[in-house]
Every structure is written in structure tokens, then in C-alpha cells.
Design a protein around this motif. Structure first.
Motif, PDB file in Angstrom:
ATOM      1  N   ASN A  82       0.816  -1.232  -0.108  1.00  0.00           N
ATOM      2  CA  ASN A  82      -0.212   0.031   0.092  1.00  0.00           C
ATOM      3  C   ASN A  82       0.977   1.306  -0.219  1.00  0.00           C
ATOM      4  O   ASN A  82       0.311   2.350  -0.065  1.00  0.00           O
ATOM      5  CB  ASN A  82      -1.071  -0.176   1.227  1.00  0.00           C
ATOM      6  N   LEU A  83       2.213   1.114   0.222  1.00  0.00           N
ATOM      7  CA  LEU A  83       3.020   2.394   0.161  1.00  0.00           C
ATOM      8  C   LEU A  83       3.713   2.333  -1.309  1.00  0.00           C
ATOM      9  O   LEU A  83       4.597   1.541  -1.562  1.00  0.00           O
ATOM     10  CB  LEU A  83       3.835   2.468   1.351  1.00  0.00           C
ATOM     11  N   PRO A  84       3.537   3.527  -2.025  1.00  0.00           N
ATOM     12  CA  PRO A  84       4.239   3.508  -3.134  1.00  0.00           C
ATOM     13  C   PRO A  84       5.804   3.684  -2.983  1.00  0.00           C
ATOM     14  O   PRO A  84       6.372   4.171  -1.841  1.00  0.00           O
ATOM     15  CB  PRO A  84       3.902   5.023  -3.774  1.00  0.00           C
ATOM     16  N   GLU A  85       6.539   2.948  -3.799  1.00  0.00           N
ATOM     17  CA  GLU A  85       7.963   2.747  -3.343  1.00  0.00           C
ATOM     18  C   GLU A  85       8.774   4.124  -3.509  1.00  0.00           C
ATOM     19  O   GLU A  85       9.580   4.321  -2.542  1.00  0.00           O
ATOM     20  CB  GLU A  85       8.690   1.970  -4.920  1.00  0.00           C
ATOM     21  N   ARG A  86       8.222   5.203  -4.187  1.00  0.00           N
ATOM     22  CA  ARG A  86       8.770   6.669  -3.941  1.00  0.00           C
ATOM     23  C   ARG A  86       8.936   7.182  -2.437  1.00  0.00           C
ATOM     24  O   ARG A  86       9.323   8.002  -2.148  1.00  0.00           O
ATOM     25  CB  ARG A  86       8.167   7.403  -4.966  1.00  0.00           C
ATOM     26  N   LEU A  87       8.060   6.469  -1.602  1.00  0.00           N
ATOM     27  CA  LEU A  87       7.768   6.702  -0.168  1.00  0.00           C
ATOM     28  C   LEU A  87       8.787   6.157   0.830  1.00  0.00           C
ATOM     29  O   LEU A  87       8.350   5.937   1.839  1.00  0.00           O
ATOM     30  CB  LEU A  87       6.339   6.906   0.052  1.00  0.00           C
ATOM     31  N   TYR A  88       9.267   4.955   0.165  1.00  0.00           N
ATOM     32  CA  TYR A  88      10.060   3.855   1.026  1.00  0.00           C
ATOM     33  C   TYR A  88      10.964   4.731   1.925  1.00  0.00           C
ATOM     34  O   TYR A  88      11.235   4.446   3.024  1.00  0.00           O
ATOM     35  CB  TYR A  88      10.796   2.955   0.355  1.00  0.00           C
ATOM     36  N   GLU A  89      11.814   5.489   1.293  1.00  0.00           N
ATOM     37  CA  GLU A  89      12.768   6.393   2.087  1.00  0.00           C
ATOM     38  C   GLU A  89      12.221   7.430   3.134  1.00  0.00           C
ATOM     39  O   GLU A  89      12.704   7.562   3.917  1.00  0.00           O
ATOM     40  CB  GLU A  89      13.760   7.106   1.036  1.00  0.00           C
ATOM     41  N   THR A  90      10.868   7.928   2.840  1.00  0.00           N
ATOM     42  CA  THR A  90      10.193   8.715   3.579  1.00  0.00           C
ATOM     43  C   THR A  90       9.929   7.801   5.008  1.00  0.00           C
ATOM     44  O   THR A  90      10.079   8.316   5.875  1.00  0.00           O
ATOM     45  CB  THR A  90       9.092   9.173   2.938  1.00  0.00           C
ATOM     46  N   GLU A 115      15.535  -4.123   9.855  1.00  0.00           N
ATOM     47  CA  GLU A 115      14.350  -4.987   9.050  1.00  0.00           C
ATOM     48  C   GLU A 115      13.429  -3.918   8.303  1.00  0.00           C
ATOM     49  O   GLU A 115      13.191  -4.253   6.919  1.00  0.00           O
ATOM     50  CB  GLU A 115      13.207  -5.599  10.081  1.00  0.00           C
ATOM     51  N   ILE A 116      13.452  -2.675   8.615  1.00  0.00           N
ATOM     52  CA  ILE A 116      12.740  -1.833   7.699  1.00  0.00           C
ATOM     53  C   ILE A 116      13.795  -1.551   6.303  1.00  0.00           C
ATOM     54  O   ILE A 116      13.010  -1.730   5.275  1.00  0.00           O
ATOM     55  CB  ILE A 116      12.250  -0.400   8.423  1.00  0.00           C
ATOM     56  N   ARG A 117      14.896  -1.284   6.771  1.00  0.00           N
ATOM     57  CA  ARG A 117      15.804  -1.208   5.547  1.00  0.00           C
ATOM     58  C   ARG A 117      15.864  -2.170   4.499  1.00  0.00           C
ATOM     59  O   ARG A 117      15.841  -2.286   3.333  1.00  0.00           O
ATOM     60  CB  ARG A 117      17.328  -1.023   6.121  1.00  0.00           C
ATOM     61  N   TYR A 118      15.642  -3.641   5.143  1.00  0.00           N
ATOM     62  CA  TYR A 118      15.640  -4.580   4.166  1.00  0.00           C
ATOM     63  C   TYR A 118      14.298  -4.839   3.597  1.00  0.00           C
ATOM     64  O   TYR A 118      14.559  -5.093   2.323  1.00  0.00           O
ATOM     65  CB  TYR A 118      15.957  -6.059   5.034  1.00  0.00           C
ATOM     66  N   ARG A 124      22.121   1.097   1.195  1.00  0.00           N
ATOM     67  CA  ARG A 124      23.049   1.315   2.185  1.00  0.00           C
ATOM     68  C   ARG A 124      23.490   2.597   2.412  1.00  0.00           C
ATOM     69  O   ARG A 124      23.349   3.432   3.426  1.00  0.00           O
ATOM     70  CB  ARG A 124      24.218   0.354   2.187  1.00  0.00           C
ATOM     71  N   LEU A 125      23.901   3.274   1.155  1.00  0.00           N
ATOM     72  CA  LEU A 125      24.344   4.855   1.294  1.00  0.00           C
ATOM     73  C   LEU A 125      23.329   5.483   1.535  1.00  0.00           C
ATOM     74  O   LEU A 125      23.365   6.709   2.358  1.00  0.00           O
ATOM     75  CB  LEU A 125      24.992   5.125   0.051  1.00  0.00           C
ATOM     76  N   HIS A 126      22.187   5.623   0.997  1.00  0.00           N
ATOM     77  CA  HIS A 126      20.747   6.338   1.634  1.00  0.00           C
ATOM     78  C   HIS A 126      20.572   6.298   2.979  1.00  0.00           C
ATOM     79  O   HIS A 126      20.181   6.983   3.440  1.00  0.00           O
ATOM     80  CB  HIS A 126      19.670   5.984   0.560  1.00  0.00           C
ATOM     81  N   ALA A 127      20.651   4.854   3.292  1.00  0.00           N
ATOM     82  CA  ALA A 127      20.236   4.646   4.865  1.00  0.00           C
ATOM     83  C   ALA A 127      21.028   5.304   5.618  1.00  0.00           C
ATOM     84  O   ALA A 127      20.602   5.966   6.660  1.00  0.00           O
ATOM     85  CB  ALA A 127      20.352   3.069   4.960  1.00  0.00           C
ATOM     86  N   ALA A 128      22.476   5.153   5.507  1.00  0.00           N
ATOM     87  CA  ALA A 128      23.575   5.821   6.067  1.00  0.00           C
ATOM     88  C   ALA A 128      23.272   7.471   6.122  1.00  0.00           C
ATOM     89  O   ALA A 128      23.371   7.964   7.374  1.00  0.00           O
ATOM     90  CB  ALA A 128      24.728   5.677   5.621  1.00  0.00           C
ATOM     91  N   ALA A 129      22.893   8.020   5.153  1.00  0.00           N
ATOM     92  CA  ALA A 129      22.552   9.495   5.149  1.00  0.00           C
ATOM     93  C   ALA A 129      21.367   9.736   5.979  1.00  0.00           C
ATOM     94  O   ALA A 129      21.277  10.771   6.757  1.00  0.00           O
ATOM     95  CB  ALA A 129      22.444   9.999   3.695  1.00  0.00           C
ATOM     96  N   ILE A 130      20.315   8.881   5.757  1.00  0.00           N
ATOM     97  CA  ILE A 130      19.146   9.294   6.472  1.00  0.00           C
ATOM     98  C   ILE A 130      19.421   9.075   8.076  1.00  0.00           C
ATOM     99  O   ILE A 130      18.854   9.633   8.884  1.00  0.00           O
ATOM    100  CB  ILE A 130      18.001   8.140   6.103  1.00  0.00           C
ATOM    101  N   GLU A 131      20.187   7.974   8.380  1.00  0.00           N
ATOM    102  CA  GLU A 131      20.617   7.792   9.927  1.00  0.00           C
ATOM    103  C   GLU A 131      21.052   8.810  10.507  1.00  0.00           C
ATOM    104  O   GLU A 131      21.016   9.366  11.563  1.00  0.00           O
ATOM    105  CB  GLU A 131      21.181   6.580  10.132  1.00  0.00           C
TER     106      GLU A 131
END
Length: 141
Positions: A82-90, A115-118, A124-131
Motif C-alpha cells: 500500500n505504500l508507493p515505492e517513492r515513499l520507502y525512504e520517507t 528490518e525496515i531497511r531490508y 545502504r548509502l541512502h540509509a546511512a545518510a538518513i540515519e
């Protein structure tokens, strides 16, 4: 079948579910985390048309799923359906902000963020920046 039947959650519901889930992942929902969730809903453009009364229903759904054996898989299934992929990083950014909001990141919350990341396939790079952004926004003296 109506559109509501095939999509029981709005994208905003999914974002709320991820915030509630990370808050509840350590079995303690702290005031700072609730304030962060409410602040996000009140202030972010993605929630401009969100019916805040749905927060209670979404929260109960998360709690009910957490009580089931395969509830976490079901939760992620609902979110990815139900969540568009464009909102996954959000979703990941909001979850990181909630987790960091009380200044305490325990092992359970860190595993849940992983688990959310997976599940949402966050790079990984985007996750590190978000974190890093979440840490910077919630640093204490």
C-alpha cells in the motif's frame, strides 16, 4: 470490490504504521516518540490531508499484528502493498526520527530499523545518510 477493500491502508497510514511500529518495537512507547509522531503528522506535507483520527486505528492494527506470530511479516506485507515505492525512504526517515527522538536507541529498535531497511530495500548509502540526519536532528548536549 471497492478501491478501499483492495487498499485498506493509505500511503499515510503506512507511514504512521512504520512510526508506531518502531516506537513499539522495544515494548515501550515513550512520550518523546509520540510527540515526534504527532509532530510529523501535524507538520509534514505528506500528511496535509491525513485524517488524524485514523492514527488510533492504525496504531491498534500495529499492536494487534505485533501480538501475532507472523505479525511482523504481515505488517511489512501491508506496507509494501500500500505504500508507493517513492515513499520507502520517507518511511525509513520517519522511523529513524522516531527511534532517535528519545535519545535511546536500544538493540531492539536498531534491529527493527534494519528490518525496515531490508523490507523496503533501502540502499545502504541512502540509509546511512538518513540515519546520520536523524542523529544530527536529535543530538543532545
Amino acid at each position: 470490490m471497492t478501491d478501499q477493500d483492495s487498499h485498506p491502508l493509505t500511503p499515510q497510514d503506512c507511514l504512521v504504521a512504520m512510526m508506531i511500529a518502531v516506537s513499539a518495537s522495544d515494548e515501550q512507547i515513550r512520550t518523546a516518540e509520540l510527540v515526534k509522531i504527532e509532530s510529523a503528522i501535524d507538520n509534514l506535507p505528506i500528511f496535509a490531508t491525513y485524517d488524524v483520527d485514523r492514527m488510533k486505528t492504525v496504531s491498534q492494527m500495529v499492536f494487534d499484528l505485533f501480538a501475532e506470530e507472523d505479525g511482523l511479516d504481515a505488517l511489512f506485507g501491508l506496507v509494501t502493498d500500500n505504500l508507493p515505492e517513492r515513499l520507502y525512504e520517507t518511511a525509513y526517515a520517519l522511523a529513524c526520527d522516531v527511534a532517535a527522538s528519545d535519545g535511546l536507541l536500544d538493540e531492539t529498535e536498531l534491529r527493527f530499523l534494519g528490518e525496515i531497511r531490508y523490507q523496503l530495500n533501502i540502499d545502504r548509502l541512502h540509509a546511512a545518510a538518513i540515519e546520520r540526519g536523524a542523529r544530527a536532528r536529535h543530538v543532545r548536549e
